[in-house]
Motif scaffolding. Structure first.
Motif, mmCIF file in Angstrom:
data_model
loop_
_atom_site.group_PDB
_atom_site.id
_atom_site.type_symbol
_atom_site.label_atom_id
_atom_site.label_comp_id
_atom_site.label_asym_id
_atom_site.label_seq_id
_atom_site.Cartn_x
_atom_site.Cartn_y
_atom_site.Cartn_z
ATOM 1 N N ALA A 99 13.394 -6.613 -9.725
ATOM 2 C CA ALA A 99 14.457 -6.024 -9.902
ATOM 3 C C ALA A 99 15.409 -6.492 -8.946
ATOM 4 N N PHE A 100 15.757 -7.766 -8.696
ATOM 5 C CA PHE A 100 16.557 -8.318 -7.655
ATOM 6 C C PHE A 100 17.978 -8.328 -7.699
ATOM 7 N N CYS A 101 18.539 -8.543 -8.936
ATOM 8 C CA CYS A 101 19.673 -8.895 -9.472
ATOM 9 C C CYS A 101 20.894 -7.874 -9.315
ATOM 10 N N THR A 102 20.523 -6.621 -9.266
ATOM 11 C CA THR A 102 21.620 -5.484 -9.125
ATOM 12 C C THR A 102 21.229 -4.557 -8.185
ATOM 13 N N PRO A 103 22.107 -3.829 -7.747
ATOM 14 C CA PRO A 103 21.856 -2.885 -6.566
ATOM 15 C C PRO A 103 21.510 -1.418 -7.534
ATOM 16 N N VAL A 104 21.618 -1.194 -8.558
ATOM 17 C CA VAL A 104 21.285 -0.147 -9.324
ATOM 18 C C VAL A 104 19.914 -0.142 -10.065
ATOM 19 N N PHE A 161 0.960 -1.178 0.049
ATOM 20 C CA PHE A 161 -0.059 -0.054 0.038
ATOM 21 C C PHE A 161 0.791 1.281 0.012
ATOM 22 N N VAL A 162 2.234 1.114 0.229
ATOM 23 C CA VAL A 162 2.874 2.355 0.472
ATOM 24 C C VAL A 162 4.119 2.006 -0.561
ATOM 25 N N ASN A 163 4.464 3.161 -1.459
ATOM 26 C CA ASN A 163 5.494 3.121 -2.497
ATOM 27 C C ASN A 163 6.979 2.403 -1.667
ATOM 28 N N ASP A 164 7.379 1.565 -2.583
ATOM 29 C CA ASP A 164 8.376 0.535 -2.146
ATOM 30 C C ASP A 164 9.606 1.440 -1.704
ATOM 31 N N THR A 165 9.855 2.285 -2.091
ATOM 32 C CA THR A 165 11.467 2.865 -1.674
ATOM 33 C C THR A 165 11.024 3.703 -0.481
ATOM 34 N N THR A 166 9.814 4.113 -0.322
ATOM 35 C CA THR A 166 9.415 4.823 1.145
ATOM 36 C C THR A 166 9.207 3.696 2.251
ATOM 37 N N THR A 167 8.863 2.388 1.784
ATOM 38 C CA THR A 167 8.764 1.402 2.777
ATOM 39 C C THR A 167 10.303 1.038 3.211
ATOM 40 N N VAL A 168 11.210 1.087 2.623
ATOM 41 C CA VAL A 168 12.656 0.817 2.971
ATOM 42 C C VAL A 168 13.269 1.829 3.682
ATOM 43 N N LEU A 169 12.814 3.258 3.400
ATOM 44 C CA LEU A 169 12.965 4.316 4.148
ATOM 45 C C LEU A 169 12.474 4.309 5.761
ATOM 46 N N VAL A 170 11.340 3.853 5.704
ATOM 47 C CA VAL A 170 10.742 3.842 6.797
ATOM 48 C C VAL A 170 11.284 2.686 7.907
ATOM 49 N N PHE A 171 11.497 1.582 7.417
ATOM 50 C CA PHE A 171 11.780 0.469 8.106
ATOM 51 C C PHE A 171 13.375 0.427 8.221
ATOM 52 N N MET A 172 14.291 0.878 7.316
ATOM 53 C CA MET A 172 15.756 0.724 7.575
ATOM 54 C C MET A 172 16.235 1.225 8.981
ATOM 55 N N PRO A 173 15.701 2.557 9.236
ATOM 56 C CA PRO A 173 16.377 3.064 10.563
ATOM 57 C C PRO A 173 15.772 2.012 11.798
ATOM 58 N N LEU A 174 14.770 1.303 11.586
ATOM 59 C CA LEU A 174 14.165 0.595 12.806
ATOM 60 C C LEU A 174 15.077 -0.686 13.004
ATOM 61 N N HIS A 232 16.958 -0.687 -8.946
ATOM 62 C CA HIS A 232 15.857 -0.106 -8.278
ATOM 63 C C HIS A 232 16.389 0.537 -6.964
ATOM 64 N N GLU A 233 15.662 1.723 -6.451
ATOM 65 C CA GLU A 233 15.954 2.390 -5.379
ATOM 66 C C GLU A 233 16.104 1.587 -4.187
ATOM 67 N N SER A 234 15.310 0.811 -3.788
ATOM 68 C CA SER A 234 15.257 -0.059 -2.473
ATOM 69 C C SER A 234 16.442 -0.786 -2.381
ATOM 70 N N THR A 235 16.945 -1.535 -3.642
ATOM 71 C CA THR A 235 18.025 -2.290 -3.604
ATOM 72 C C THR A 235 19.257 -1.409 -3.306
ATOM 73 N N LEU A 236 19.342 -0.329 -4.205
ATOM 74 C CA LEU A 236 20.558 0.888 -3.819
ATOM 75 C C LEU A 236 20.491 1.449 -2.521
ATOM 76 N N LEU A 237 19.398 1.334 -1.721
ATOM 77 C CA LEU A 237 19.163 2.088 -0.264
ATOM 78 C C LEU A 237 20.184 1.362 0.515
ATOM 79 N N VAL A 238 19.964 0.033 0.537
ATOM 80 C CA VAL A 238 20.675 -0.769 1.565
ATOM 81 C C VAL A 238 22.060 -1.227 1.150
#
Length: 595
Positions: free
Chosen positions: A546-551, A116-129, A553-559
């Motif tokens: 987009a699982f195979c490279t870090p670039v 229900f929430v943008n995938d990049t936003t999801t990572v930004l929310v949960f990564m600090p936790l 998608h934003e989600s894989t790049l963030l981590v």
């Protein structure tokens, strides 16, 4: 034929620029848009572009772009009200005793949120936790962050609003057939893909992740603040000792001493309402104490409940300036709330271990102060000559009322989509506007939460799909594909198309892949004489792989940085997930949506 060559040239250049990122995505998209408007000589002697001006700019007014912008606002409201953090932090701590269980919890929570929430936003929310739990338990974040990134991508496959590519493909389907894809049309395939992916990652895949990443390698400097936490009347800690408290075993906080009235009491005494715990911890720890009903920060008594529930809360770290007016005064004697509408929550003194009550400590030059207030009052605080502001951080609203209100609006979107009361192009922007009107997010934050480069990218690339249709290029390519594999089943053609989607989405942004392949998918289905819906649904699922490279998608790049991952970690783990997605989508989609 000449237009086909021009379109092919434009597409090749666009894919090259998207892949190499020599230009920002949004600039590449605008160049694609402009190139389709530029006039050039045709065989009939007339100078004209592929698209008219109105057609070229139609992408910015499409319902897909409006829905995506609205979801950015709505996702921001979910974050700002603390709705996602409220659930996630509790579950992460409850399952942190076992590595596989915490990994599964992170994967599941990010998947659920990303529905229900943008995938990049999801990572930004949960990564600090996740990083906070890793600090508390002395865990290596490299063992967990990849699960958050992949969970956000898997969650995008579940619902219409899970990711922008789903909305785009649904909009294409509406243009072709007069009916968009349903809110949960993707879910049956996504469930199977999630179960297979989770099973692989928990049993085999996690073994390829790095096992040791010292916390100090990624930690920024963390200042320890002293604060006074008062046990409330209804606190669950009443009758327990300090050692009985679940957070007494955490590495990121400690109880310096316990006070009852003006007397220090032994730590093995059972706590009573009104007891004061002198807590030493980071600014994140102080914020956690604000959110619990078991304690109240002493200075919190100066803050009204309405202020604590505001979505405009901001935490500020400040340094006491030389010759400050406050030097020699205690916190009890300094009333920031009266003059600057900020409340002082804690104090930190570099290089010294403070064992006094924070409220009784005379302030000195170089002391760090932790302040909480409304972002609208920040300019007034900046004008204070006695303080040097070091940084600020948005703080989710304290309290559950607005979080529950935002969640209720989310269920409203789902309910209206399932019952047909309102189509998503109406219900999603309506919900976004209501979050602003109801105070779940302010207008300034609503604008800042919209990812404008993404909006420009989509608005610039959507007309390319229109050009494929207008010139007949999509029909020609589809006819060539159908003729090449003549006599083979539609499942085989679906598999070829989905394999192309999986490969392209490892190289370029998934929304661009959706825009390029959606017209082709529709024409292949029509050329084969089958319902185009299975092709469109399968395509939507596969462009979110987009699982195979870090670039990719934003989600894989963030981590990538915090997890200290290498390219090989993405390739080893992600290639299996991409293969599973392609295989299961090819086999299951026709069973759910027959040709």
């Amino acid at each position: 034929m000449t237009e086909y060559v021009v379109l092919g040239f434009i597409l090749a250049i666009a894919i090259f620029l998207f892949w190499t990122q020599k230009l920002p995505y949004e600039l590449t998209a605008v160049l694609v848009l402009l190139s389709m408007m530029l006039p050039w000589p045709h065989p009939d002697g007339e100078w004209r572009g592929i698209l008219t001006y109105g057609e070229a700019f139609s992408g910015f007014g499409s319902s897909a772009v409006i829905m995506i912008a609205a979801m950015f606002v709505f996702g921001g409201a979910l974050v700002q009200t603390g709705a996602a953090e409220w659930v996630g932090a509790r579950l992460f701590r409850a399952t942190a005793e076992k590595e596989w269980l915490l990994q599964l919890t992170i994967l599941t929570m990010t998947t659920l949120c990303s529905m229900f929430v943008n995938d990049t936003t999801t990572v930004l929310v949960f990564m600090p936790l996740i990083l906070t739990v890793c600090r508390e338990r002395n865990l290596a974040p490299s063992r967990y962050l990849m699960f958050a990134a992949y969970g956000s991508l898997l969650g995008g496959q579940w619902t219409l609003i899970g990711t922008r590519s789903n909305i785009l493909i649904s909009d294409f389907h509406r243009q072709y057939t007069g009916e968009g894809l349903g809110f949960f049309d993707f879910t049956p395939m996504a469930i199977v893909i999630f179960l297979a992916s989770a099973g692989y990652m928990i049993t085999i895949g996690r073994k390829v992740l790095p096992t040791t990443v010292p916390l100090e390698e990624f930690d920024e400097e963390v200042r320890e603040y002293l604060a006074e936490a008062v046990v409330t009347e209804d606190s669950a800690t009443v009758g327990k000792t300090v050692a009985d408290l679940p957070w007494s075993r955490r590495n990121d906080m400690s109880v310096v001493e316990v006070l009852r009235g003006d007397q220090r009491i032994p730590r093995w005494f059972r706590l009573e309402p009104g007891d004061v715990l002198i807590i030493e911890g980071s600014s994140e720890v102080i914020q956690e104490l604000l959110k619990t009903t078991d304690f109240q920060i002493k200075e919190e008594f100066k803050i009204s409940p309405e202020a604590l529930q505001s979505v405009n809360l901001v935490t500020v770290e400040a340094l006491l300036a030389p010759n400050a007016l406050y030097q020699g005064r205690t916190l009890d004697q300094v009333d920031f709330n009266r003059f600057y509408r900020f409340t002082l929550m804690g104090i930190s003194r570099r290089g010294e271990t403070i064992r006094s009550r924070p409220s009784e400590i005379p302030l000195e030059f170089g002391d760090y102060l932790l302040l909480l207030g409304n972002i609208d009052d920040l300019p007034r605080l900046k004008s204070n000559p006695s303080l040097i502001l070091l940084g600020q951080k948005s703080t989710p609203a304290i309290g559950r009322r607005k979080a529950l209100l935002t969640i209720a609006l989310l269920f409203g979107i789902i309910f209206t989509a399932m019952t047909g009361l309102l189509p998503p192009p109406v219900s999603i922007p309506l919900a976004a506007v209501l979050t602003i009107l109801l105070g779940c997010i302010n207008l300034q934050d609503a604008y800042s939460n919209i990812d404008w480069p993404t909006i420009i990218t989509l608005g610039g690339m959507i007309p390319f799909g229109l050009a494929l249709e207008k010139t007949g290029a999509a029909a020609e390519l589809a006819g060539l594909l159908v003729h090449t594999f003549q006599g083979l089943s539609p499942v085989f053609l679906l598999g070829v198309l989905l394999l192309l989607a999986v490969l392209l989405t490892q190289l370029i942004e998934n929304a661009a892949v959706a825009i390029i392949l959606a017209p082709l998918a529709y024409q292949v289905a029509i050329g084969t004489g089958v319902d185009p819906k299975p092709f469109m649904v399968g395509l939507a699922v596969c462009v979110s792989s987009a699982f195979c490279t870090p670039v990719a998608h934003e989600s894989t790049l963030l981590v990538l940085g915090p997890g200290r991952y290498r390219f090989r970690h993405y390739l080893q783990l992600g290639s299996v997930l991409a293969l599973l997605t392609w295989l299961l989508a090819t086999l299951i989609t026709p069973l759910v949506w027959p040709f």
